[in-house]
Design a protein around this motif. Sequence first.
Motif, PDB file in Angstrom:
ATOM      1  N   LEU A 171       6.520  23.071 -10.702  1.00 26.72           N
ATOM      2  CA  LEU A 171       7.790  22.135 -11.492  1.00 26.72           C
ATOM      3  C   LEU A 171       8.730  23.098 -11.437  1.00 26.72           C
ATOM      4  CD1 LEU A 171       5.960  21.021 -14.640  1.00 26.72           C
ATOM      5  CD2 LEU A 171       6.706  19.609 -12.612  1.00 26.72           C
ATOM      6  N   ALA A 172       8.787  24.421 -11.185  1.00 25.72           N
ATOM      7  CA  ALA A 172      10.026  25.277 -11.390  1.00 25.72           C
ATOM      8  C   ALA A 172      10.490  25.077  -9.786  1.00 25.72           C
ATOM      9  CB  ALA A 172       9.782  26.712 -11.544  1.00 25.72           C
ATOM     10  N   PHE A 173       9.751  25.045  -8.809  1.00 24.81           N
ATOM     11  CA  PHE A 173       9.954  24.935  -7.495  1.00 24.81           C
ATOM     12  C   PHE A 173      10.727  23.503  -7.235  1.00 24.81           C
ATOM     13  CE2 PHE A 173       9.049  23.466  -3.156  1.00 24.81           C
ATOM     14  CZ  PHE A 173       9.723  24.533  -2.317  1.00 24.81           C
ATOM     15  N   ILE A 174      10.178  22.431  -8.035  1.00 25.46           N
ATOM     16  CA  ILE A 174      10.654  21.106  -7.674  1.00 25.46           C
ATOM     17  C   ILE A 174      12.181  20.821  -8.260  1.00 25.46           C
ATOM     18  CG2 ILE A 174      10.293  18.672  -8.275  1.00 25.46           C
ATOM     19  CD1 ILE A 174       7.339  19.206  -8.127  1.00 25.46           C
ATOM     20  N   LEU A 175      12.138  21.648  -9.237  1.00 21.51           N
ATOM     21  CA  LEU A 175      13.633  21.549 -10.289  1.00 21.51           C
ATOM     22  C   LEU A 175      14.598  22.185  -9.371  1.00 21.51           C
ATOM     23  CD1 LEU A 175      12.438  22.077 -13.988  1.00 21.51           C
ATOM     24  CD2 LEU A 175      13.428  19.877 -12.835  1.00 21.51           C
ATOM     25  N   LEU A 176      13.968  23.363  -8.751  1.00 24.88           N
ATOM     26  CA  LEU A 176      15.181  24.083  -7.848  1.00 24.88           C
ATOM     27  C   LEU A 176      15.491  23.299  -6.553  1.00 24.88           C
ATOM     28  CD1 LEU A 176      16.634  26.628  -7.414  1.00 24.88           C
ATOM     29  CD2 LEU A 176      14.408  27.455  -6.100  1.00 24.88           C
ATOM     30  N   MET A 177      14.524  22.626  -6.006  1.00 19.84           N
ATOM     31  CA  MET A 177      15.016  21.947  -4.917  1.00 19.84           C
ATOM     32  C   MET A 177      15.980  20.782  -5.176  1.00 19.84           C
ATOM     33  SD  MET A 177      13.452  23.052  -2.283  1.00 19.84           S
ATOM     34  CE  MET A 177      13.880  24.618  -3.075  1.00 19.84           C
ATOM     35  N   ASN A 178      15.794  19.882  -6.548  1.00 19.17           N
ATOM     36  CA  ASN A 178      16.546  19.020  -6.852  1.00 19.17           C
ATOM     37  C   ASN A 178      17.908  19.598  -7.164  1.00 19.17           C
ATOM     38  OD1 ASN A 178      14.823  17.005  -6.585  1.00 19.17           O
ATOM     39  ND2 ASN A 178      13.783  17.434  -8.717  1.00 19.17           N
ATOM     40  N   ILE A 179      18.261  20.718  -7.908  1.00 17.44           N
ATOM     41  CA  ILE A 179      19.362  21.290  -7.996  1.00 17.44           C
ATOM     42  C   ILE A 179      20.095  21.601  -7.127  1.00 17.44           C
ATOM     43  CG2 ILE A 179      20.378  23.595  -9.339  1.00 17.44           C
ATOM     44  CD1 ILE A 179      18.261  23.431 -11.368  1.00 17.44           C
ATOM     45  N   MET A 180      19.499  22.025  -5.920  1.00 23.24           N
ATOM     46  CA  MET A 180      20.172  22.506  -4.821  1.00 23.24           C
ATOM     47  C   MET A 180      20.484  21.308  -3.871  1.00 23.24           C
ATOM     48  SD  MET A 180      18.395  26.216  -3.724  1.00 23.24           S
ATOM     49  CE  MET A 180      19.497  26.273  -2.336  1.00 23.24           C
ATOM     50  N   GLY A 181      19.806  20.222  -4.234  1.00 25.50           N
ATOM     51  CA  GLY A 181      20.125  19.065  -3.466  1.00 25.50           C
ATOM     52  C   GLY A 181      19.320  19.029  -2.358  1.00 25.50           C
ATOM     53  N   ILE A 182      18.194  19.433  -2.113  1.00 22.41           N
ATOM     54  CA  ILE A 182      17.323  19.463  -0.959  1.00 22.41           C
ATOM     55  C   ILE A 182      16.403  18.326  -1.190  1.00 22.41           C
ATOM     56  CG2 ILE A 182      15.863  20.813   0.650  1.00 22.41           C
ATOM     57  CD1 ILE A 182      17.392  23.426  -0.237  1.00 22.41           C
ATOM     58  N   PRO A 183      16.254  17.331  -0.530  1.00 24.46           N
ATOM     59  CA  PRO A 183      15.291  16.433  -0.661  1.00 24.46           C
ATOM     60  C   PRO A 183      13.936  16.863  -0.248  1.00 24.46           C
ATOM     61  CG  PRO A 183      16.297  15.675   1.395  1.00 24.46           C
ATOM     62  CD  PRO A 183      17.246  16.931   0.561  1.00 24.46           C
ATOM     63  N   LEU A 184      12.817  16.500  -1.138  1.00 27.09           N
ATOM     64  CA  LEU A 184      11.233  16.885  -0.786  1.00 27.09           C
ATOM     65  C   LEU A 184      10.749  16.282   0.306  1.00 27.09           C
ATOM     66  CD1 LEU A 184      10.011  16.646  -4.640  1.00 27.09           C
ATOM     67  CD2 LEU A 184      10.840  18.640  -3.594  1.00 27.09           C
ATOM     68  N   THR A 185      11.277  15.252   1.024  1.00 26.10           N
ATOM     69  CA  THR A 185      10.839  14.686   2.386  1.00 26.10           C
ATOM     70  C   THR A 185      11.086  15.797   3.331  1.00 26.10           C
ATOM     71  OG1 THR A 185      12.753  13.645   2.304  1.00 26.10           O
ATOM     72  CG2 THR A 185      10.677  12.465   1.458  1.00 26.10           C
ATOM     73  N   SER A 186      12.268  16.658   3.099  1.00 26.63           N
ATOM     74  CA  SER A 186      12.611  17.519   4.164  1.00 26.63           C
ATOM     75  C   SER A 186      11.576  18.576   4.020  1.00 26.63           C
ATOM     76  CB  SER A 186      13.962  17.755   3.948  1.00 26.63           C
ATOM     77  OG  SER A 186      14.147  18.745   2.856  1.00 26.63           O
ATOM     78  N   LEU A 187      10.638  18.799   3.239  1.00 29.52           N
ATOM     79  CA  LEU A 187       9.890  19.951   3.201  1.00 29.52           C
ATOM     80  C   LEU A 187       8.461  19.363   4.093  1.00 29.52           C
ATOM     81  CD1 LEU A 187       9.882  21.026  -0.439  1.00 29.52           C
ATOM     82  CD2 LEU A 187      11.187  21.939   1.374  1.00 29.52           C
ATOM     83  N   ALA A 188       8.533  18.312   4.641  1.00 35.85           N
ATOM     84  CA  ALA A 188       7.180  17.880   5.392  1.00 35.85           C
ATOM     85  C   ALA A 188       7.150  18.837   6.562  1.00 35.85           C
ATOM     86  CB  ALA A 188       7.384  16.439   5.947  1.00 35.85           C
ATOM     87  N   VAL A 189       8.330  19.096   7.249  1.00 35.24           N
ATOM     88  CA  VAL A 189       8.150  20.022   8.552  1.00 35.24           C
ATOM     89  C   VAL A 189       7.942  21.452   7.965  1.00 35.24           C
ATOM     90  CG1 VAL A 189       9.481  21.250  10.350  1.00 35.24           C
ATOM     91  CG2 VAL A 189       9.840  18.821   9.620  1.00 35.24           C
ATOM     92  N   LEU A 190       8.215  21.851   6.803  1.00 35.88           N
ATOM     93  CA  LEU A 190       7.697  23.169   6.428  1.00 35.88           C
ATOM     94  C   LEU A 190       6.066  23.052   5.860  1.00 35.88           C
ATOM     95  CD1 LEU A 190       8.407  26.182   5.511  1.00 35.88           C
ATOM     96  CD2 LEU A 190       8.868  24.967   3.204  1.00 35.88           C
ATOM     97  N   GLY A 191       5.883  22.052   5.415  1.00 35.32           N
ATOM     98  CA  GLY A 191       4.421  21.973   5.085  1.00 35.32           C
ATOM     99  C   GLY A 191       3.505  22.290   6.439  1.00 35.32           C
ATOM    100  N   GLY A 192       3.988  21.237   7.260  1.00 32.54           N
ATOM    101  CA  GLY A 192       3.236  21.417   8.787  1.00 32.54           C
ATOM    102  C   GLY A 192       3.029  22.731   9.115  1.00 32.54           C
ATOM    103  N   ALA A 193       4.353  23.380   9.167  1.00 32.46           N
ATOM    104  CA  ALA A 193       4.553  24.970   9.801  1.00 32.46           C
ATOM    105  C   ALA A 193       3.405  25.725   8.542  1.00 32.46           C
ATOM    106  CB  ALA A 193       5.652  25.472   9.432  1.00 32.46           C
ATOM    107  N   ILE A 194       3.206  25.663   7.303  1.00 32.92           N
ATOM    108  CA  ILE A 194       2.501  26.554   6.521  1.00 32.92           C
ATOM    109  C   ILE A 194       1.003  26.011   6.849  1.00 32.92           C
ATOM    110  CG2 ILE A 194       1.731  26.825   4.189  1.00 32.92           C
ATOM    111  CD1 ILE A 194       4.693  26.275   3.265  1.00 32.92           C
ATOM    112  N   GLY A 195       0.648  24.848   7.294  1.00 28.82           N
ATOM    113  CA  GLY A 195      -0.726  24.459   7.513  1.00 28.82           C
ATOM    114  C   GLY A 195      -0.874  25.134   8.768  1.00 28.82           C
ATOM    115  N   VAL A 196      -0.203  25.069   9.781  1.00 27.59           N
ATOM    116  CA  VAL A 196      -0.441  25.925  11.077  1.00 27.59           C
ATOM    117  C   VAL A 196      -0.597  27.332  10.852  1.00 27.59           C
ATOM    118  CG1 VAL A 196       0.301  26.579  13.309  1.00 27.59           C
ATOM    119  CG2 VAL A 196       0.509  24.078  12.569  1.00 27.59           C
ATOM    120  N   GLY A 197      -0.029  27.822   9.960  1.00 26.85           N
ATOM    121  CA  GLY A 197      -0.022  29.243   9.606  1.00 26.85           C
ATOM    122  C   GLY A 197      -1.466  29.614   8.963  1.00 26.85           C
ATOM    123  N   LEU A 198      -2.029  28.591   7.986  1.00 26.82           N
ATOM    124  CA  LEU A 198      -2.992  28.942   7.199  1.00 26.82           C
ATOM    125  C   LEU A 198      -4.316  28.875   8.570  1.00 26.82           C
ATOM    126  CD1 LEU A 198      -2.705  26.692   4.147  1.00 26.82           C
ATOM    127  CD2 LEU A 198      -2.565  29.102   4.327  1.00 26.82           C
TER     128      LEU A 198
END
Length: 442
Positions: free
Chosen positions: A233-260
């Motif tokens: 929840l803290a991470f989601i709130l921080l993303m909203n405060i900084m104005g970063i849409p959560l949909t933009s994290l899809a690429v980051l999620g894919g990179a993390i998946g490859v890293g895993l």
Amino acid sequence: MEWDLSEQPPIVRKAAEFALQGYEIALTWLVSPAAWSQFAILIVAYLAAVFVARRVRKPLTRVLTPPDDSSSIFTKPRLFLLLFIPLLMAVFAYAFAAIGEQVIRSVFGTGSVIAFGKRVFLLIAARIFVRDLVSDPFLKLLGKYVLLPAMALYAVGLLDVLTERLNETIIQLGNISFSVMALLRGVIAGAILFWLGRWSNDQSASYINRQEEMRPATRQLAAKAAELLIFGLAFILLMNIMGIPLTSLAVLGGAIGVGLGFGLQKIASNYISGVILLLEGQATVGDYVELDNGESGTIVRTTARAMILETFDGRWIVVPNEDFITTRVINYSDQGSANRLEVAFSVSYDTDINLVPDIIVEAVSKHPGVLQSPEPPDVELRGFGDSGIDFGVEFWVNGIDDGKNKYASDVLFLIWNALKAHNIEIPYPHRVIKMRNAPAVE
């Protein structure tokens, strides 16, 4: 008096512009009767606040201080309000200045001096708050280097100007652009949010660990789930405060998946193994375990990646959670379950061995830690040795034979004393030496 600042850097020209504006405002205040009246009201408000704060501090402290043995629901709220006693002077000064501002504005139609004084009183309150009320080192550091500078800029009327300038300053990183103000806001908000997350996690973990009716493994699983929820929840709130849409994290999620899939598969495996261990309750804090490689110890802490064992000699062993799933682990369960121990002894060949079992069972049963259930002590004949007849006694105890529980040692003492009391000899090796060609003894 005028200076030619056209060749100076922009920041110098801007500072000179603000200094000139402040100089002009000060001159206006010095020759204005309304300004002098407002200065007088500010002084009166400050003196009145000091007087009233001194008069009410002691009675208010007595009212808010609970008795030493108090355990009512109002104890903590009273203690919380008691923390704000140092702010009384600044609060009263602000309140009295606000009342004076209404009077001055009704008479002169202006109150800029009192408005400035009110902001100064707020700065004083912030300084007292950081100095006397905040005890956490991180919050004190945040208050000293963020809150107080911001309040000082607000007091002199430069906070809005600085905020606007920071919003206009854009940082470009490839296709991503953001303002300096957004970056600062994200850093400050992130620090506060994750401090609150840490505090909330400590409180929730403390509450969960006090629920003794829950199994230890269930308590740990609930604490881990609460930790993930809080920081998520803290991470989601921080993303909203900084104005970063959560949909933009899809690429980051894919990179993390490859890293895993490549470099972090061991970490993922250990994390999933930790969740399985918590769900099944195979090993938890307080259990005494022996690993496949022979190392043993008591589990003193569990993390998302590993379990930490403490050996009898005080060493800590960090064991990945995966090892508890993929290898053989003996759990002696030092949380109240019974374990069977065994000690060996021998008697002389001159002994009537039919008497030995009853003597030893009676002696061993006197030990307060030896259990009669699931089975009482049992003496078995093991064999005929070179020097004596070998026996073994098996007995059940609640726990393990470790540093604080000397079951084997105590039972051997009981066996020794019982055999001596019945005049049964405990053998030791005998050797007969024959010497060839030895001279005859006359």
